[in-house]
Design an enzyme around this catalytic site. Structure first.
Site, mmCIF file in Angstrom:
data_model
loop_
_atom_site.group_PDB
_atom_site.id
_atom_site.type_symbol
_atom_site.label_atom_id
_atom_site.label_comp_id
_atom_site.label_asym_id
_atom_site.label_seq_id
_atom_site.Cartn_x
_atom_site.Cartn_y
_atom_site.Cartn_z
ATOM 1 N N GLY A 107 31.313 34.590 36.773
ATOM 2 C CA GLY A 107 30.430 35.701 36.427
ATOM 3 C C GLY A 107 29.440 36.143 37.469
ATOM 4 O O GLY A 107 28.789 37.176 37.298
ATOM 5 N N GLY A 146 35.403 34.050 40.227
ATOM 6 C CA GLY A 146 36.534 34.929 40.534
ATOM 7 C C GLY A 146 36.092 36.024 41.486
ATOM 8 O O GLY A 146 36.336 35.971 42.695
ATOM 9 N N CYS A 181 48.374 61.870 35.502
ATOM 10 C CA CYS A 181 48.090 62.894 34.500
ATOM 11 C C CYS A 181 47.156 62.358 33.421
ATOM 12 O O CYS A 181 47.550 62.180 32.261
ATOM 13 C CB CYS A 181 49.394 63.405 33.900
ATOM 14 S SG CYS A 181 50.441 64.081 35.195
HETATM 15 C C1 LIG Z 1 37.105 36.353 33.991
HETATM 16 C C2 LIG Z 1 36.684 34.961 33.821
HETATM 17 C C3 LIG Z 1 36.106 34.251 34.881
HETATM 18 C C4 LIG Z 1 35.824 34.866 36.226
HETATM 19 O O1 LIG Z 1 34.785 35.785 36.168
HETATM 20 P P1 LIG Z 1 34.195 36.419 37.505
HETATM 21 O O2 LIG Z 1 33.173 37.374 37.025
HETATM 22 O O3 LIG Z 1 35.316 37.087 38.201
HETATM 23 O O4 LIG Z 1 33.612 35.315 38.300
HETATM 24 C C5 LIG Z 1 35.790 32.928 34.689
HETATM 25 N N1 LIG Z 1 36.023 32.315 33.496
HETATM 26 C C6 LIG Z 1 36.561 32.976 32.457
HETATM 27 C C7 LIG Z 1 36.786 32.246 31.179
HETATM 28 C C8 LIG Z 1 36.908 34.305 32.571
HETATM 29 O O5 LIG Z 1 37.435 34.951 31.541
#
Ligand SMILES: *Cc1c(COP(=O)(O)O)cnc(C)c1O
Length: 421
Positions: A239, A276, A345
């Site tokens: 996150g 991520g 479109c």
């Molecule tokens: C999407 C997700 C992440 C990664 O989130 P980022 O914002 O890309 O770091 C980590 N854990 C879970 C459970 C997720 O769904």
């Protein structure tokens, strides 16, 4: 921090001229920087070097096998949300003992796969899932290592569509139900309680909501331990936000790590992180070519050869991507204002509204920055457009790590029923 800069007036990824890649591979396409991926993974690892920590890269941000292999070599594990992502992580060389399996809707087949492989942990999101996982594990004569994902009822995230830790979100177990569910987990023969899990959203720049959610999670962990549960891990999810534009100043991995250390205090736990976007986001660009300029009474459209099927974030989350021309603007250039749109479109097929750019003409190429996370993974073949290639740069080398499919490949899964052939 990333490795996309102008050198001698041409936009480069590391030591490779992006225009040369576009000439060779064709637009639209994604380009990823190995140096940026490595740097982000190592900055996070360094920030947590003094504690027991598993960095489980969130495969859903960018699951390209070459990206995963790059991160595997940096020591990353993987956070997966499907059996397919688990197979990708394994194929890229990430060992099962570094894989955690998240997601609200795991099937029995996916549970079986995770148990056969011996993954580190299942992050369980409901009572029904817990019962099913116990049944599946028992039938195999094993115990599933689990954490329960709790919903701390804290709002966070760069957009309502990426907030996951608020009451009413589908994710996690409601706060009041967490302890009864741990009690139930303790009774189930196919379950081994290992940890607590929380993930409150994505593109979070401000640490305060995270601190509140994490502090509640640590409190819960202490209570669970006091009542006899063997909770030796806390998974704080992902996150952490990234800068999409110059005015963004999200918290750094070092600040984040200091906050996590502060919140866990002297509690002896393994920390699991699921970053991520913060690893992959600024490690990628999407390149596109301007097809046409189309004047309208109140604006000028730039119609480009990439569409929302190739990069969906603006249509899905009203997301902003900085746009740079591959050729650096002249000092004397004045900016013009454009709406940048694709060929699809749909009215939502729009990348930017009233964006100031140096004058652009057909045939010019543009790079959409910060497209390395939730870019290629969200793409589709809508409008019968082929998935666009992905290229990985490392120093002065580059390689196509996913090629553009041919028309035959795009249609090969389809079949004519007897009555039409
Ligand atoms: C999407 C997700 C992440 C990664 O989130 P980022 O914002 O890309 O770091 C980590 N854990 C879970 C459970 C997720 O769904």
């Amino acid at each position: 921090m990333h490795h996309f800069d102008y050198k001698a007036g041409r936009l480069h990824c590391e030591d490779v001229d992006l225009g040369k890649i576009a000439d060779a591979v064709g637009t639209p396409l994604y380009v990823y920087s190995t140096a940026t991926l490595r740097r982000h993974a190592s900055v996070i690892a360094a920030a947590f070097a003094d504690i027991d920590c598993l960095i489980a890269y969130s495969v859903k941000a960018n699951g390209n096998l070459a990206v995963l292999a790059t991160l595997a070599a940096e020591g990353c594990g993987a956070d997966v949300v499907s059996g397919g992502e688990m197979l990708r992580a394994l194929k890229a060389g990430i060992p099962a003992r570094r894989i955690v399996f998240s997601g609200v809707g795991k099937t029995r087949e996916e549970m079986t796969l995770g148990l056969e492989q011996g993954i580190h942990q299942f992050n369980v999101e409901s009572g029904a899932e817990l019962e099913t996982l116990s049944e599946v594990a028992s039938s195999m004569g094993v115990k599933a290592p689990i954490a329960i994902r709790v919903n701390p009822d804290v709002a966070a995230g760069g957009h309502p569509n990426i907030s996951t830790g608020k009451q009413g979100d589908k994710f996690g177990v409601p706060w009041a139900e967490a302890e009864p569910l741990y009690a139930r987990a303790g009774e189930l023969t196919g379950i081994e309680v290992c940890g607590v899990d929380v993930h409150i959203g994505s593109q979070i720049g401000d640490l305060e909501p995270m601190r509140r959610a994490f502090a509640k999670t640590v409190e819960l962990t202490r209570r669970l331990r006091a009542s006899g549960h063997n909770v030796s891990r806390i998974d704080f999810g992902g996150g952490l936000g990234i800068p999409y534009e110059a005015s963004d100043a999200p918290a750094s991995p070092a600040d984040y790590a200091a906050m996590v250390r502060d919140v866990i205090g002297d509690l002896p736990v393994q920390v699991i992180l699921e970053p991520g976007r913060v690893i992959a986001g600024n490690a990628g660009v999407m390149m596109t070519e301007v097809l046409y300029q189309k004047p309208a009474p109140d604006r000028t459209f730039l119609i480009v050869d990439a569409g929302m099927n190739d990069l969906m974030r603006p249509a899905l989350y009203a997301a902003h991507h900085d746009v740079l021309p591959l050729n650096a603007p002249e000092k004397t250039d004045r900016n013009d204002t454009y709406d940048i749109v694709g060929p699809i479109c749909e009215s939502t097929d729009k990348f930017a509204t009233r964006r100031d750019l140096p004058p652009v003409k057909s045939g010019d190429r543009l790079a959409f920055l910060s497209a390395g996370a939730y870019g290629a993974v969200l793409s589709s073949q809508y409008n019968a457009r082929p998935l666009i290639p992905e290229v990985l740069v490392d120093g002065e080398n580059y390689a196509i790590v996913r090629r553009r499919p041919s028309f035959d490949e795009m249609t090969q899964l389809e079949a004519m029923p007897d009555w039409l052939s």
